[in-house]
Design a protein around this motif. Sequence first.
Motif: not given
Length: 286
Positions: A144-147, A149-150
């Motif tokens: 996922q994009e959030a993952e 990014d992290t």
Amino acid sequence: MQYGPAVRRRKLGTELRALRTGAGLTSGEAASLVGWHQSKVSRIETGASGVKPTDVRLLLDAYGAEDPELRELLLVLAGSDDGGGRQNWWHAYRGVLPPTYRDFISLESQASGMRTLETSVVPGLLQTPEYARAVTRAAVGALQEAELDTLVEVRLARQDVLRADPPLELSAVLDEAVLRRVVGGPQVMAHQLQRLREAARLPQVRLQVLPFAAGAHIGVTGPFVIFSFPSRSDLDVVVLDHLTSSLYLERKEDLQAYSEAFDALQIHALSPEDSLDYIAALAGEA
């Protein structure tokens, strides 16, 4: 050959056992001094169980260990944030990072020196955000994009060791394939090559390129990292990365073999000055 947490526990236990015997104490006598059962001291010394920094302080005081550098090193091996300020910052990402990666970051944050051979990608400590994103997306798979990014955020946070006081001393040998593999597209790669040129000028960074013209070399078996620790060469460790895990080598024979291999690679690689020119020439092509 062990996983990282076991290596740290064993190294810490070995040092504590040496300090205890140096103080002329049996494990039972040491346990009595700090109010523990003898079995707890034995488990700590064999690396069978972890130990809290507060317990390490108790033992160090009981053994009369006053060397500040040794105390700090043993405390960070136990997970303390003494001295570093940012030690254990990666714990905030515990739910995202696999244990082997967290342990690698732990060693990286505690080390005084890092020698690395890279045969495929730019070392994480020298990656641009865009390059890190492209490499992570390719290596980890469906994210996922959030993952994503992290993970990129973590990669960039790791680079603070090069700006610490004192900074991590980084020596890197890069196979030419690292520089020619277009990761993320031509523009991303151009920026990455520029970043390497900037990093190579830092006093704490020694960067060398191993050109294709050097032919077959000892590093063809794969990349590796050697971590060195302040004042204690017997705490050094070699890290080998695999697809789903990392392995840690700590035997003196292994450390000697990989240290000699890295020395040989540096001899066959271009000098730091010629490496800068080589990267600049490739950047011109990009």
